[in-house]
Design a protein around this motif. Structure first.
Motif, mmCIF file in Angstrom:
data_model
loop_
_atom_site.group_PDB
_atom_site.id
_atom_site.type_symbol
_atom_site.label_atom_id
_atom_site.label_comp_id
_atom_site.label_asym_id
_atom_site.label_seq_id
_atom_site.Cartn_x
_atom_site.Cartn_y
_atom_site.Cartn_z
ATOM 1 N N LEU A 155 -104.351 -27.192 -71.445
ATOM 2 C CA LEU A 155 -105.318 -27.554 -70.415
ATOM 3 C C LEU A 155 -104.601 -27.646 -69.068
ATOM 4 C CD1 LEU A 155 -108.263 -28.445 -69.808
ATOM 5 C CD2 LEU A 155 -107.485 -30.803 -70.153
ATOM 6 N N ALA A 156 -105.145 -27.024 -68.052
ATOM 7 C CA ALA A 156 -104.509 -27.013 -66.734
ATOM 8 C C ALA A 156 -104.313 -28.432 -66.209
ATOM 9 C CB ALA A 156 -105.365 -26.218 -65.755
ATOM 10 N N ILE A 157 -103.236 -28.620 -65.468
ATOM 11 C CA ILE A 157 -102.928 -29.937 -64.924
ATOM 12 C C ILE A 157 -104.025 -30.424 -63.974
ATOM 13 C CG2 ILE A 157 -101.588 -29.084 -62.949
ATOM 14 C CD1 ILE A 157 -99.654 -31.461 -63.496
ATOM 15 N N HIS A 158 -104.754 -29.493 -63.362
ATOM 16 C CA HIS A 158 -105.837 -29.866 -62.447
ATOM 17 C C HIS A 158 -106.960 -30.610 -63.163
ATOM 18 C CE1 HIS A 158 -103.812 -26.123 -61.340
ATOM 19 N NE2 HIS A 158 -103.918 -26.530 -60.082
ATOM 20 N N LEU A 159 -107.067 -30.383 -64.488
ATOM 21 C CA LEU A 159 -108.110 -31.030 -65.278
ATOM 22 C C LEU A 159 -107.563 -32.206 -66.087
ATOM 23 C CD1 LEU A 159 -109.904 -27.807 -66.586
ATOM 24 C CD2 LEU A 159 -110.427 -29.164 -64.552
ATOM 25 N N ASN A 160 -106.278 -32.449 -65.956
ATOM 26 C CA ASN A 160 -105.634 -33.549 -66.687
ATOM 27 C C ASN A 160 -104.474 -34.056 -65.839
ATOM 28 O OD1 ASN A 160 -104.837 -35.392 -68.604
ATOM 29 N ND2 ASN A 160 -104.082 -33.882 -70.072
ATOM 30 N N ARG A 161 -104.792 -34.727 -64.752
ATOM 31 C CA ARG A 161 -103.806 -35.072 -63.723
ATOM 32 C C ARG A 161 -102.693 -35.977 -64.227
ATOM 33 N NH1 ARG A 161 -103.738 -31.729 -59.311
ATOM 34 N NH2 ARG A 161 -105.874 -31.271 -58.610
ATOM 35 N N LYS A 162 -102.936 -36.726 -65.281
ATOM 36 C CA LYS A 162 -101.932 -37.668 -65.768
ATOM 37 C C LYS A 162 -101.167 -37.138 -66.980
ATOM 38 C CE LYS A 162 -104.308 -41.810 -64.071
ATOM 39 N NZ LYS A 162 -104.838 -43.153 -64.431
ATOM 40 N N VAL A 163 -101.243 -35.834 -67.183
ATOM 41 C CA VAL A 163 -100.634 -35.271 -68.386
ATOM 42 C C VAL A 163 -99.140 -35.538 -68.445
ATOM 43 C CG1 VAL A 163 -100.314 -32.992 -67.311
ATOM 44 C CG2 VAL A 163 -100.432 -33.197 -69.812
#
Length: 432
Positions: A155-163
């Motif tokens: 999942l792109a970091i833009h959709l999971n900012r706290k990854v």
């Protein structure tokens, strides 16, 4: 066998063995090429002095042995044990998932998988398929698509900012591989029939009845590092030990009764008909012993080297180790010790191994897990507990154990092969 030849052959073995079925078949072919006779459990066995034999169970476990003498009650066996399975993703029986415009595969997690390492990898499918032929016979065959046909995108970091602060992977919803777009027709059983016909053109397949299939990473095994001193591959835990044990047995020259056992299902506890916590080894050894008394005598004059990977001290996570028991890669195989019998090593079996290693000028390391951490286990305590054989647990230092791609030392593998080859030729184990 020399160092470069050993490692080239190791890489080929790893590449040819994407599942326990394929690993067992790879060893089977190597044994046949060296003159070993294949036995079938359902048949009567005729064992001859000076013979070399092997038997498989479930096509995923194997026992090979030599018989320089038929009565082993005075000599015992020189045993090497490993396991053929590795943590992976296995297809569910009703695997086809059609959602949001994509054909996907429902998978089950097998063993202690580092799930996030399966993301963004080029995946293929291999395993065993059971089918009915045009004549109505039920048969099983191995298949391997070899080509990358599936992927689990991240999942792109833009959709999971706290990854990057830490995340988990949900095995039911977030690890399903994508095969193709829903605009394409897809039928899993028809795909398997086509693959069977391609790989086994003489098999008249009428219907697929069932399957045991796994996903695997198609990136080839390789020697890596500035000086090519590391082995990087999937399934080093524990095909690395299977290969080392196999080569040691093939180098034994039939001097002492020697036995290699490679069993399935270690990663999930070994409790199966073909696992170490099942009857496979006991069944074979009792067929080779004339009576119960000689069986016990043989076992007590034997020793099992249970070979499974060990945790090397990771320079980025050094605090995860006891600093006095922190193995390094390419500094020798590791004796694994645990006071609670998660490993079967004792002072006598450790001393025998140290003595054999010293004769090869091979360094020995020791691993004990931190006292505030849990400890894994191996086939060593299980086998020792089942048949009573004195056992040592050893392993090659490894980074990233249970990742889709693990790292070990090429010098360690070759050194352990030489030690185990010498072990198979050792005359006396302990003097009483």
């Amino acid at each position: 066998m020399e160092y470069s030849q050993f490692n080239d052959s190791l890489l080929s073995f790893l590449q040819a063995s994407p599942t326990p079925f394929h690993a067992t078949d790879s060893m089977r072919l190597a044994l046949l090429a060296e003159g070993y006779v294949e036995l079938v459990e359902e048949d009567n066995w005729v064992i001859e002095e000076g013979g070399k034999y092997f038997v498989t169970r479930n096509e995923s476990s194997l026992i090979a042995f030599t018989t320089p003498v038929l009565d082993v009650s005075q000599t015992g066996w020189r045993m090497i044990g490993a396991h053929t399975d590795s943590p992976c993703l296995k297809l569910k029986p009703n695997a086809h998932v059609d959602r949001f415009g994509y054909h996907q595969l429902g998978v089950e997690v097998y063993g202690g998988v580092l799930l996030h390492t399966w993301l963004d990898r080029d995946l293929s499918i291999a395993g065993r398929v059971t089918a009915k032929t045009d004549a109505g016979n039920i048969v099983s065959r191995l298949i391997d698509f070899k080509e990358p046909i599936a992927v689990v995108p991240n999942l792109a970091i833009h959709l999971n900012r706290k990854v990057n602060e830490g995340f988990s992977v949900n095995p039911q919803e977030e690890i399903l591989p994508i095969l193709c777009g829903a605009d394409n027709e897809f039928d899993l059983h028809q795909l398997l029939i086509a693959q069977l016909r391609q790989q086994h053109p003489d098999l008249p397949v009428a219907q697929v009845l069932d399957f045991e299939l796994s996903l695997y990473d198609t990136q080839p095994a390789a020697l890596v590092g500035l000086h090519k001193e590391y082995i990087c591959s999937a399934r080093l835990d524990n095909l690395l030990s299977c290969y080392v044990g196999l080569q040691a047995l093939l180098s034994s020259n039939n001097e002492r009764p020697s036995l290699l056992i490679c069993t399935d299902h270690e990663e999930i506890g070994s409790l199966s008909a073909c696992g170490a916590n099942g009857p496979f080894l006991d069944d074979v050894l009792r067929r080779l012993s004339p009576n119960p008394e000689q069986f016990v005598q043989a076992i007590q004059r034997s020793m099992l080297v249970s070979a499974d990977n060990a945790h090397a001290l990771h320079p980025n996570y050094a605090n995860r180790h006891d600093k006095n028991h922190a193995p390094a890669i390419n500094k020798g195989a590791v004796i694994k010790v645990n006071a609670n019998q998660r490993y079967a090593t004792n002072s006598e079996t450790a001393s025998i191994y140290r003595d054999v290693a010293a004769q090869e000028n091979y360094h020995v390391q020791t691993f004990v897990v931190r006292s505030d951490m849990g400890c894994g286990s191996t086939i060593g305590p299980i086998t020792s507990g089942e048949i009573g054989v004195p056992t040592i647990d050893i392993g090659l230092p490894t980074f990233g154990m249970h990742s889709i791609r693990e790292l070990a030392g090429s010098h360690d593998a070759f050194g352990l092969y030489k030690v185990l080859a010498r072990f198979t030729k050792r005359d006396t184990l302990m003097t009483r």
